[in-house]
Design a protein around this motif. Structure first.
Motif, PDB file in Angstrom:
ATOM      1  N   THR A  17       0.702  -1.004  -0.009  1.00  0.00           N
ATOM      2  CA  THR A  17       0.127  -0.112  -0.130  1.00  0.00           C
ATOM      3  C   THR A  17       0.932   1.251  -0.021  1.00  0.00           C
ATOM      4  O   THR A  17       1.692   1.302   0.840  1.00  0.00           O
ATOM      5  N   PRO A  18       0.658   2.211  -0.918  1.00  0.00           N
ATOM      6  CA  PRO A  18       1.440   3.157  -1.201  1.00  0.00           C
ATOM      7  C   PRO A  18       1.058   4.306   0.032  1.00  0.00           C
ATOM      8  O   PRO A  18      -0.254   4.218   0.668  1.00  0.00           O
ATOM      9  N   LEU A  19       1.786   5.454   0.200  1.00  0.00           N
ATOM     10  CA  LEU A  19       1.318   6.632   0.982  1.00  0.00           C
ATOM     11  C   LEU A  19       0.118   7.300   0.343  1.00  0.00           C
ATOM     12  O   LEU A  19      -0.034   6.894  -0.776  1.00  0.00           O
ATOM     13  N   ALA A  20      -0.274   8.397   0.743  1.00  0.00           N
ATOM     14  CA  ALA A  20      -1.485   9.067   0.310  1.00  0.00           C
ATOM     15  C   ALA A  20      -1.058   9.922  -0.958  1.00  0.00           C
ATOM     16  O   ALA A  20       0.136  10.115  -1.231  1.00  0.00           O
ATOM     17  N   ALA A  21      -2.200  10.153  -1.720  1.00  0.00           N
ATOM     18  CA  ALA A  21      -1.773  10.812  -2.825  1.00  0.00           C
ATOM     19  C   ALA A  21      -1.104  12.181  -2.975  1.00  0.00           C
ATOM     20  O   ALA A  21      -0.293  12.537  -3.700  1.00  0.00           O
ATOM     21  N   ASN A  22      -1.450  12.899  -1.610  1.00  0.00           N
ATOM     22  CA  ASN A  22      -0.781  13.947  -1.469  1.00  0.00           C
ATOM     23  C   ASN A  22       0.909  13.865  -1.072  1.00  0.00           C
ATOM     24  O   ASN A  22       1.490  14.723  -1.028  1.00  0.00           O
ATOM     25  N   TYR A  23       1.188  12.463  -0.999  1.00  0.00           N
ATOM     26  CA  TYR A  23       2.619  12.208  -0.935  1.00  0.00           C
ATOM     27  C   TYR A  23       3.135  11.518  -2.108  1.00  0.00           C
ATOM     28  O   TYR A  23       3.901  10.661  -2.125  1.00  0.00           O
ATOM     29  N   LEU A  24       2.521  11.863  -3.245  1.00  0.00           N
ATOM     30  CA  LEU A  24       2.774  11.364  -4.614  1.00  0.00           C
ATOM     31  C   LEU A  24       2.526   9.757  -4.647  1.00  0.00           C
ATOM     32  O   LEU A  24       3.137   9.248  -5.585  1.00  0.00           O
ATOM     33  N   ASN A  25       1.843   9.401  -3.802  1.00  0.00           N
ATOM     34  CA  ASN A  25       1.625   7.881  -3.760  1.00  0.00           C
ATOM     35  C   ASN A  25       2.944   6.876  -3.824  1.00  0.00           C
ATOM     36  O   ASN A  25       2.945   6.004  -4.286  1.00  0.00           O
ATOM     37  N   SER A  26       3.964   7.809  -3.139  1.00  0.00           N
ATOM     38  CA  SER A  26       5.369   6.824  -3.086  1.00  0.00           C
ATOM     39  C   SER A  26       5.086   5.659  -2.200  1.00  0.00           C
ATOM     40  O   SER A  26       4.201   5.636  -1.170  1.00  0.00           O
ATOM     41  N   ALA A  27       5.955   4.661  -2.177  1.00  0.00           N
ATOM     42  CA  ALA A  27       5.955   3.638  -1.488  1.00  0.00           C
ATOM     43  C   ALA A  27       6.269   4.010   0.007  1.00  0.00           C
ATOM     44  O   ALA A  27       7.111   4.438   0.396  1.00  0.00           O
ATOM     45  N   ALA A  28       5.405   3.352   0.938  1.00  0.00           N
ATOM     46  CA  ALA A  28       5.459   3.311   2.173  1.00  0.00           C
ATOM     47  C   ALA A  28       6.633   2.539   2.760  1.00  0.00           C
ATOM     48  O   ALA A  28       7.633   2.917   3.491  1.00  0.00           O
ATOM     49  N   PHE A  29       6.954   1.580   2.020  1.00  0.00           N
ATOM     50  CA  PHE A  29       7.887   0.508   2.524  1.00  0.00           C
ATOM     51  C   PHE A  29       8.439  -0.074   1.039  1.00  0.00           C
ATOM     52  O   PHE A  29       8.222  -1.191   0.507  1.00  0.00           O
TER      53      PHE A  29
END
Length: 263
Positions: A17-29
């Protein structure tokens, strides 16, 4: 490590699951290597028990071309990613066994898919820890006590169904060491994985994935020489993503052959 399907690596429930859209959906891990400061501590008070903790800069940026060194600092916010795992080895029915329990946690916000369904596309909120359990067991051993048939099972779950793309993951398999008497270094394997997708995520994505996806993999790794191995592999993917041409979900068969050179 024998199986080639990526689900048998880092569990999708922990890293999918990526981070939120306002974090550019970058990978959490991210499962790709990044230059990121962190702290890793491992303690082993007894031979049979260990516990380890990893704390890392949690938003190293997107996997972009030329993003080398520490360029993550200019494109990310100061969130943290944490992993914890403890393991215990023991004898089960006079066979070596090991159990591992762990969790992952990220301080960054995740998209709230349930909120998006209610007309708030920018809705997001903090995550909660995601847990996993891993069991290994030497089902059968030879006269010297070396494993001949090894079994494994893993399960990962997340308590927040509305924040995660993958809410449940499970797999299990067997490794058969030296299946041919004259080839003691060969390994044969069979495994199955099951990935369950979150209801709110599926509803928020038109034509998104099915409720779940299941993969069966059969593989044989032949150690041709001490430095070269050849591995044949067959995978069946049940209920994968929708075929954009036909609009249906079609079972897929994948056949592969991989060479491995050690030096």
């Amino acid at each position: 490590g024998l199986f080639l399907n990526s689900a048998f690596g880092a569990m999708p429930s922990q890293v999918g699951t990526p981070l939120a859209a306002n974090y550019l959906n970058s990978a959490a891990f991210p499962i790709f290597p990044v230059a990121s400061p962190g702290l890793f501590v491992r303690v082993r008070p007894t031979e049979s028990f260990y516990s380890q903790l990893g704390l890392y800069w949690g938003t190293p940026g997107l996997d972009e071309r030329n993003n080398y060194g520490f360029d993550w600092a200019s494109q990310s916010s100061p969130e943290l990613g944490l992993f914890w795992e403890s393991g215990f080895s023991y004898q089960l029915a006079d066979r070596p066994a090991a159990t591992r329990l762990g969790m992952s946690y990220h301080t960054g916000p995740m998209d709230d898919y349930a909120g998006s369904l209610q007309g708030s596309p920018d809705s997001n909120r903090p995550d909660s820890p995601d847990f996993y359990l891993v069991q290994d067991w030497a089902v059968c051993v030879d006269a010297e006590g070396n494993p001949k048939l090894g079994g494994f099972a893993r399960v990962g779950v997340t308590p927040h169904q509305d924040l995660h793309i993958v809410t449940l993951y499970a797999d299990a398999g067997l490794n058969w060491f030296g299946p041919i008497a004259s080839r003691p270094n060969d390994v044969a394997g069979a495994a199955v994985s099951h990935t369950g997708f979150g209801h709110d995520f599926r509803t928020s994505v038109p034509g998104g994935p099915a409720d779940s996806e299941t993969t069966v993999e059969l593989t044989y790794k032949a150690q041709v020489t001490p430095w070269f191995a050849l591995q044949g592999d067959a995978q069946i993917l049940f209920n994968p993503a929708r075929n954009p041409d036909s609009g249906t979900r079609e079972t897929a068969l994948l056949l592969g052959l991989r060479g491995e050179v050690s030096f």
